[in-house]
Design an enzyme around this catalytic site. Structure first.
Site, PDB file in Angstrom:
ATOM      1  N   SER A  65     -24.596 -31.672 -12.629  1.00 38.67           N
ATOM      2  CA  SER A  65     -23.149 -31.705 -12.474  1.00 38.67           C
ATOM      3  C   SER A  65     -22.626 -32.584 -13.600  1.00 38.67           C
ATOM      4  O   SER A  65     -22.827 -33.805 -13.588  1.00 38.67           O
ATOM      5  CB  SER A  65     -22.758 -32.295 -11.115  1.00 38.67           C
ATOM      6  OG  SER A  65     -21.405 -32.693 -11.181  1.00 38.67           O
ATOM      7  N   SER A 124     -12.406 -23.861  -4.880  1.00 43.61           N
ATOM      8  CA  SER A 124     -13.313 -24.421  -5.880  1.00 43.61           C
ATOM      9  C   SER A 124     -14.727 -23.879  -5.686  1.00 43.61           C
ATOM     10  O   SER A 124     -15.456 -23.678  -6.657  1.00 43.61           O
ATOM     11  CB  SER A 124     -13.309 -25.946  -5.802  1.00 43.61           C
ATOM     12  OG  SER A 124     -13.674 -26.365  -4.509  1.00 43.61           O
ATOM     13  N   SER A 125     -15.110 -23.625  -4.441  1.00 39.97           N
ATOM     14  CA  SER A 125     -16.486 -23.151  -4.225  1.00 39.97           C
ATOM     15  C   SER A 125     -16.637 -21.696  -4.675  1.00 39.97           C
ATOM     16  O   SER A 125     -17.642 -21.343  -5.294  1.00 39.97           O
ATOM     17  CB  SER A 125     -16.906 -23.332  -2.764  1.00 39.97           C
ATOM     18  OG  SER A 125     -16.015 -22.703  -1.900  1.00 39.97           O
ATOM     19  N   ASP A 169     -11.216 -15.079  -1.654  1.00 43.15           N
ATOM     20  CA  ASP A 169     -11.396 -16.105  -2.689  1.00 43.15           C
ATOM     21  C   ASP A 169     -12.292 -15.612  -3.814  1.00 43.15           C
ATOM     22  O   ASP A 169     -11.974 -15.747  -4.998  1.00 43.15           O
ATOM     23  CB  ASP A 169     -11.998 -17.377  -2.088  1.00 43.15           C
ATOM     24  CG  ASP A 169     -11.171 -17.918  -0.945  1.00 43.15           C
ATOM     25  OD1 ASP A 169     -10.032 -17.452  -0.763  1.00 43.15           O
ATOM     26  OD2 ASP A 169     -11.664 -18.804  -0.229  1.00 43.15           O
TER      27      ASP A 169
HETATM   28  C1  GLA Z   1     -10.194 -19.453   3.147  1.00 40.88           C
HETATM   29  C2  GLA Z   1     -11.222 -18.323   3.148  1.00 40.88           C
HETATM   30  C3  GLA Z   1     -10.572 -16.992   2.792  1.00 40.88           C
HETATM   31  C4  GLA Z   1      -9.344 -16.727   3.656  1.00 40.88           C
HETATM   32  C5  GLA Z   1      -8.432 -17.953   3.693  1.00 40.88           C
HETATM   33  C6  GLA Z   1      -7.314 -17.792   4.671  1.00 40.88           C
HETATM   34  O1  GLA Z   1      -9.712 -19.662   1.853  1.00 40.88           O
HETATM   35  O2  GLA Z   1     -12.265 -18.611   2.246  1.00 40.88           O
HETATM   36  O3  GLA Z   1     -11.515 -15.943   2.909  1.00 40.88           O
HETATM   37  O4  GLA Z   1      -9.704 -16.316   4.932  1.00 40.88           O
HETATM   38  O5  GLA Z   1      -9.137 -19.132   4.020  1.00 40.88           O
HETATM   39  O6  GLA Z   1      -6.488 -16.759   4.292  1.00 40.88           O
END
Ligand code: GLA
Length: 383
Positions: A65, A124-125, A169
């Site tokens: 890191s 971030s992940s 995400d």
């Molecule tokens: C987090 C989850 C997403 C989504 C949102 C809520 O970011 O990783 O998949 O469900 O919450 O919309």
């Protein structure tokens, strides 16, 4: 090499290095809908995770890191779940998925640096996972499609981070497009890029600096509550697969009599999908005012019906609610902390930031962090 390439990664770069960038995300509307096979409207941002990966000739994995100046080592065959400290898990989680899928790997050295704030609800992940997935597939010549990289990254989150997240995400990080939002149908995975023309308005994120410690446990509970609602409707309509296939009337008839809380959760999700679709029409016709109103309504639902907000998020939304320069504001992401997303008239931003920083500090005894974001491309192979 791009301007934003973190200098901290320079010492790890050699001639044959694979270098990947993958961004965090925002989401304009459509929250907690992705794991219910609904719609979302995210975009990738100008904050990203970067990974430099160099293959080794043995089976050792060496992770760095660059931001925290930490190093973690493990043999490929010893890959076990959950390392301490936790940052290597997001990288190892992806390695594990490659192995599970039968893609041959050998040892490697990977260095990570990211400017996506952690715990701010900016994924971030997912940024790290998508960067790692592309780095591995490139270095070890496993030509995976972008959607496969995204799905593999999502699985890494499920199994290594223990959050049964939806696909939003990782999809936004993988598929982002400069100056566009992505209208994603999480049932079919069909998507459409929509130009985001804000004409004199800016997207500003107000970060509560509350780290969402409840997020993963409560997130999984919400998911189960939605599944319970679906199961009750399925008793009468066996063809139904998810809340996406269920109407408000069906919820009222088949879920409400059984449990008011489950009904409340499911109703929010069904209404949020309806809101998103009509919000997309607003964007198409340039009616940002109407779109902004929907954001406020989404916040109310997330706070009072889905109950994934927190006092700090509610405070930030309430504080800007009647401001003439604020079109919309709501909590963003999983909840219980993180940021609000706001659409603010450009000329009002400075004054609002100042006033809000002061009142937030006074009321919550915490500093407010402000993120100005632009919308950028998704996962990119830089070299
Ligand atoms: C987090 C989850 C997403 C989504 C949102 C809520 O970011 O990783 O998949 O469900 O919450 O919309």
């Amino acid at each position: 090499m791009t301007d934003s390439f973190p200098q901290r990664l320079k010492p790890y770069l050699i001639e044959k290095s694979v270098l990947v960038k993958s961004p965090g995300r925002i989401n304009l509307i459509g929250e907690h809908t992705d794991y219910n096979e609904g719609f979302v409207l995210p975009a990738a941002i100008d904050k990203a995770a970067y990974i430099v990966l160099n293959k080794r000739t043995d089976n050792r994995i060496v992770l760095h890191s660059a931001d925290w100046e930490q190093r973690f080592e493990i043999e490929l065959q010893d890959l076990a779940l959950q390392s301490q400290p936790s940052w290597p898990n997001y990288l190892l989680g992806v390695v594990a998925q490659f192995q599970k899928a039968g893609f041959a790997l050998s040892g490697f050295e990977a260095a990570l640096s990211s400017d996506v704030p952690v715990g701010a609800g900016l994924s971030s992940s997912a940024a790290i996972e998508c960067a790692m997935a592309m780095a591995l597939s490139t270095a070890f010549e496993h030509p995976l499609s972008r959607i496969d990289l995204v799905k593999l990254s999502q699985k890494a989150e499920h199994e290594y981070a223990g959050v049964k997240c939806g696909i939003m995400d990782q999809f936004a990080s993988g598929f982002g497009k400069k100056d566009h939002v992505i209208k994603l149908d999480c049932k079919s995975l069909e998507y459409e890029y929509k130009p985001l023309q804000l004409n004199g308005y800016k997207i500003v994120l107000f970060d509560t600096n509350v780290k969402h410690s409840l997020a993963s446990s409560e997130y999984n509970v919400r998911r189960e509550q939605c599944e319970t609602g679906v199961a009750w409707v399925q008793e009468v309509y066996p063809e139904v697969r998810s809340l996406r296939d269920i109407s408000l009337d069906q919820l009222k008839q088949l879920v409400l009599p059984k449990d008011a809380l489950i009904y409340q959760r499911c109703k929010f999700v069904v209404e949020e999908n309806i809101r998103l679709l009509s919000g997309c029409d607003d964007l198409e016709t340039g009616n940002i005012e109407a779109f902004g109103k929907k954001m406020f309504r989404t916040h109310e639902g997330l706070s009072k019906e889905y109950e994934v907000s927190c006092p700090e998020l509610d405070f930030l939304v309430e504080a800007v609610k009647n401001h003439p320069h604020v079109l919309g504001s709501r909590m963003m992401g999983g909840g219980f902390g993180g940021c609000t997303i706001n659409i603010i008239k450009e000329e009002g931003v400075h004054e609002i930031v100042n006033t809000l920083s002061e009142s937030y500090q006074k009321q919550m005894q915490k500093a407010l962090t402000v993120h100005h974001v632009s919308i950028e491309n998704g996962t990119t192979l830089l070299s």
